[in-house]
Design a protein around this motif. Structure first.
Motif, PDB file in Angstrom:
ATOM      1  N   ILE A  49       1.068   4.466   1.849  1.00  0.00           N
ATOM      2  CA  ILE A  49       1.394   2.817   0.845  1.00  0.00           C
ATOM      3  C   ILE A  49      -0.001   3.040  -0.035  1.00  0.00           C
ATOM      4  O   ILE A  49      -0.595   3.987  -0.038  1.00  0.00           O
ATOM      5  CB  ILE A  49       0.689   1.868   2.096  1.00  0.00           C
ATOM      6  CG1 ILE A  49       1.729   1.679   3.195  1.00  0.00           C
ATOM      7  CG2 ILE A  49       0.429   0.783   1.205  1.00  0.00           C
ATOM      8  CD1 ILE A  49       1.288   1.093   4.405  1.00  0.00           C
ATOM      9  N   ARG A  50       0.193   2.407  -1.510  1.00  0.00           N
ATOM     10  CA  ARG A  50      -1.218   2.766  -2.395  1.00  0.00           C
ATOM     11  C   ARG A  50      -1.401   0.993  -2.809  1.00  0.00           C
ATOM     12  O   ARG A  50       0.221   0.713  -3.459  1.00  0.00           O
ATOM     13  CB  ARG A  50      -0.158   3.033  -3.990  1.00  0.00           C
ATOM     14  CG  ARG A  50       0.722   2.912  -4.032  1.00  0.00           C
ATOM     15  CD  ARG A  50       0.971   3.955  -5.636  1.00  0.00           C
ATOM     16  NE  ARG A  50       2.223   3.282  -6.074  1.00  0.00           N
ATOM     17  CZ  ARG A  50       2.081   4.195  -7.334  1.00  0.00           C
ATOM     18  NH1 ARG A  50       2.736   5.359  -7.819  1.00  0.00           N
ATOM     19  NH2 ARG A  50       3.533   3.179  -8.305  1.00  0.00           N
ATOM     20  N   GLN A  51      -2.804   1.181  -3.570  1.00  0.00           N
ATOM     21  CA  GLN A  51      -2.932   0.154  -4.120  1.00  0.00           C
ATOM     22  C   GLN A  51      -2.874  -0.489  -5.588  1.00  0.00           C
ATOM     23  O   GLN A  51      -4.206   0.412  -5.252  1.00  0.00           O
ATOM     24  CB  GLN A  51      -3.425  -1.100  -2.919  1.00  0.00           C
ATOM     25  CG  GLN A  51      -4.375  -2.175  -3.382  1.00  0.00           C
ATOM     26  CD  GLN A  51      -5.218  -2.719  -2.737  1.00  0.00           C
ATOM     27  OE1 GLN A  51      -5.565  -2.405  -1.722  1.00  0.00           O
ATOM     28  NE2 GLN A  51      -5.042  -4.826  -2.739  1.00  0.00           N
ATOM     29  N   LYS A 108      -4.050  -5.430  -7.670  1.00  0.00           N
ATOM     30  CA  LYS A 108      -2.902  -5.254  -8.197  1.00  0.00           C
ATOM     31  C   LYS A 108      -2.583  -5.621  -5.872  1.00  0.00           C
ATOM     32  O   LYS A 108      -3.831  -4.742  -5.389  1.00  0.00           O
ATOM     33  CB  LYS A 108      -2.053  -4.574  -8.052  1.00  0.00           C
ATOM     34  CG  LYS A 108      -1.845  -4.665  -9.681  1.00  0.00           C
ATOM     35  CD  LYS A 108      -0.238  -3.957 -10.340  1.00  0.00           C
ATOM     36  CE  LYS A 108      -0.297  -3.543 -11.940  1.00  0.00           C
ATOM     37  NZ  LYS A 108       0.883  -2.812 -12.211  1.00  0.00           N
ATOM     38  N   GLY A 109      -1.343  -5.814  -6.255  1.00  0.00           N
ATOM     39  CA  GLY A 109      -1.365  -5.393  -4.320  1.00  0.00           C
ATOM     40  C   GLY A 109      -0.599  -4.271  -3.753  1.00  0.00           C
ATOM     41  O   GLY A 109      -0.831  -3.272  -4.304  1.00  0.00           O
ATOM     42  N   LEU A 110      -0.786  -4.401  -1.919  1.00  0.00           N
ATOM     43  CA  LEU A 110      -0.198  -3.829  -1.427  1.00  0.00           C
ATOM     44  C   LEU A 110       1.199  -2.884  -2.248  1.00  0.00           C
ATOM     45  O   LEU A 110       1.446  -4.027  -2.458  1.00  0.00           O
ATOM     46  CB  LEU A 110      -0.018  -3.831   0.263  1.00  0.00           C
ATOM     47  CG  LEU A 110      -1.870  -3.517  -0.024  1.00  0.00           C
ATOM     48  CD1 LEU A 110      -1.774  -3.902   1.821  1.00  0.00           C
ATOM     49  CD2 LEU A 110      -2.561  -1.818   0.331  1.00  0.00           C
ATOM     50  N   GLU A 111       1.934  -1.678  -2.419  1.00  0.00           N
ATOM     51  CA  GLU A 111       3.131  -1.091  -2.427  1.00  0.00           C
ATOM     52  C   GLU A 111       2.946   0.096  -1.719  1.00  0.00           C
ATOM     53  O   GLU A 111       2.551   1.005  -1.449  1.00  0.00           O
ATOM     54  CB  GLU A 111       2.434  -0.436  -3.777  1.00  0.00           C
ATOM     55  CG  GLU A 111       4.062  -0.011  -4.398  1.00  0.00           C
ATOM     56  CD  GLU A 111       3.926   0.863  -5.406  1.00  0.00           C
ATOM     57  OE1 GLU A 111       3.056   0.807  -6.501  1.00  0.00           O
ATOM     58  OE2 GLU A 111       4.778   1.001  -6.028  1.00  0.00           O
ATOM     59  N   TRP A 112       4.275  -0.137  -1.069  1.00  0.00           N
ATOM     60  CA  TRP A 112       4.947   0.429  -0.104  1.00  0.00           C
ATOM     61  C   TRP A 112       5.269   2.200  -0.921  1.00  0.00           C
ATOM     62  O   TRP A 112       5.832   1.747  -1.454  1.00  0.00           O
ATOM     63  CB  TRP A 112       5.976   0.087   0.909  1.00  0.00           C
ATOM     64  CG  TRP A 112       6.871   1.057   1.274  1.00  0.00           C
ATOM     65  CD1 TRP A 112       6.710   1.582   3.024  1.00  0.00           C
ATOM     66  CD2 TRP A 112       8.333   1.629   1.455  1.00  0.00           C
ATOM     67  NE1 TRP A 112       7.023   2.512   4.150  1.00  0.00           N
ATOM     68  CE2 TRP A 112       8.135   2.741   2.671  1.00  0.00           C
ATOM     69  CE3 TRP A 112       9.074   1.820   0.523  1.00  0.00           C
ATOM     70  CZ2 TRP A 112       9.051   3.532   2.820  1.00  0.00           C
ATOM     71  CZ3 TRP A 112      10.159   2.699   0.213  1.00  0.00           C
ATOM     72  CH2 TRP A 112      10.496   2.857   2.247  1.00  0.00           C
ATOM     73  N   ALA A 115      -4.300   4.794  -8.092  1.00  0.00           N
ATOM     74  CA  ALA A 115      -4.257   3.349  -6.860  1.00  0.00           C
ATOM     75  C   ALA A 115      -5.294   4.019  -5.732  1.00  0.00           C
ATOM     76  O   ALA A 115      -5.484   5.291  -5.971  1.00  0.00           O
ATOM     77  CB  ALA A 115      -2.938   3.354  -6.502  1.00  0.00           C
ATOM     78  N   TYR A 145      -4.346   5.238  -2.361  1.00  0.00           N
ATOM     79  CA  TYR A 145      -3.825   5.870  -1.292  1.00  0.00           C
ATOM     80  C   TYR A 145      -3.611   5.390   0.178  1.00  0.00           C
ATOM     81  O   TYR A 145      -5.176   6.744   0.140  1.00  0.00           O
ATOM     82  CB  TYR A 145      -2.994   7.122  -1.887  1.00  0.00           C
ATOM     83  CG  TYR A 145      -2.327   7.132  -3.015  1.00  0.00           C
ATOM     84  CD1 TYR A 145      -2.599   6.930  -4.073  1.00  0.00           C
ATOM     85  CD2 TYR A 145      -1.016   7.377  -2.931  1.00  0.00           C
ATOM     86  CE1 TYR A 145      -1.981   6.971  -5.647  1.00  0.00           C
ATOM     87  CE2 TYR A 145       0.003   6.909  -4.569  1.00  0.00           C
ATOM     88  CZ  TYR A 145      -0.452   7.091  -5.484  1.00  0.00           C
ATOM     89  OH  TYR A 145      -0.148   6.779  -7.037  1.00  0.00           O
ATOM     90  N   TYR A 146      -3.028   4.697   1.271  1.00  0.00           N
ATOM     91  CA  TYR A 146      -4.164   5.336   2.905  1.00  0.00           C
ATOM     92  C   TYR A 146      -2.111   5.784   3.304  1.00  0.00           C
ATOM     93  O   TYR A 146      -1.245   5.558   2.844  1.00  0.00           O
ATOM     94  CB  TYR A 146      -3.320   3.574   3.137  1.00  0.00           C
ATOM     95  CG  TYR A 146      -4.636   2.857   2.008  1.00  0.00           C
ATOM     96  CD1 TYR A 146      -4.341   1.990   0.971  1.00  0.00           C
ATOM     97  CD2 TYR A 146      -5.381   2.656   2.623  1.00  0.00           C
ATOM     98  CE1 TYR A 146      -4.970   1.056   0.516  1.00  0.00           C
ATOM     99  CE2 TYR A 146      -6.648   1.626   2.323  1.00  0.00           C
ATOM    100  CZ  TYR A 146      -6.576   0.743   1.145  1.00  0.00           C
ATOM    101  OH  TYR A 146      -7.202   0.477   0.387  1.00  0.00           O
TER     102      TYR A 146
END
Length: 114
Positions: A39-41, A45-49, A93, A95-96
């Motif tokens: 996932i990244r942010q 902005k919001g979280l993006e899969w 971003a 990155y998670y």
């Protein structure tokens, strides 16, 4: 307790490939039937899969990445990895990596800049 930790370079040049690794401890990606997720942010902005790899090695990716993402795993190291090719500044971003039952890493900042 299962923990995950991201690692990788914090700065990538445009057009190059971003490579990140998620190390898993306290569990086994070879046997634990969860989804292993990136996932990244982006800033502001919001979280993006980004994508997922399943226990059987099947992968799925966000269509917005237009085929640039690839997720793999190394069961001997208990790690899964993300590669993102042809990066642009829009890929900047935090990155998670995460596991579907709720374990998240602390995130790693990646900046795309020359």
């Amino acid at each position: 307790q299962v923990q995950v930790q991201e690692s990788g370079p914090g700065l990538v040049k445009p057009s190059q490939t971003l490579s990140l690794t998620c190390s898993v401890s306290g569990g086994s990606i070879a046997t634990d039937n969860y989804r292993y997720i990136w996932i990244r942010q982006p800033p502001g902005k919001g979280l993006e899969w980004v994508g997922v790899i399943y226990l059987d090695g099947t992968t799925r990716y966000s269509p917005s990445l237009k085929g640039r993402a690839s997720i793999s795993r190394d069961t001997s190291e208990n790690q899964f990895s993300l590669q993102l090719t042809s990066v642009t500044p829009d890929d900047t971003a935090v990155y998670y990596c995460a596991i579907s039952f709720g374990a998240w890493g602390q995130g790693t900042q990646v900046t795309v800049s020359s």
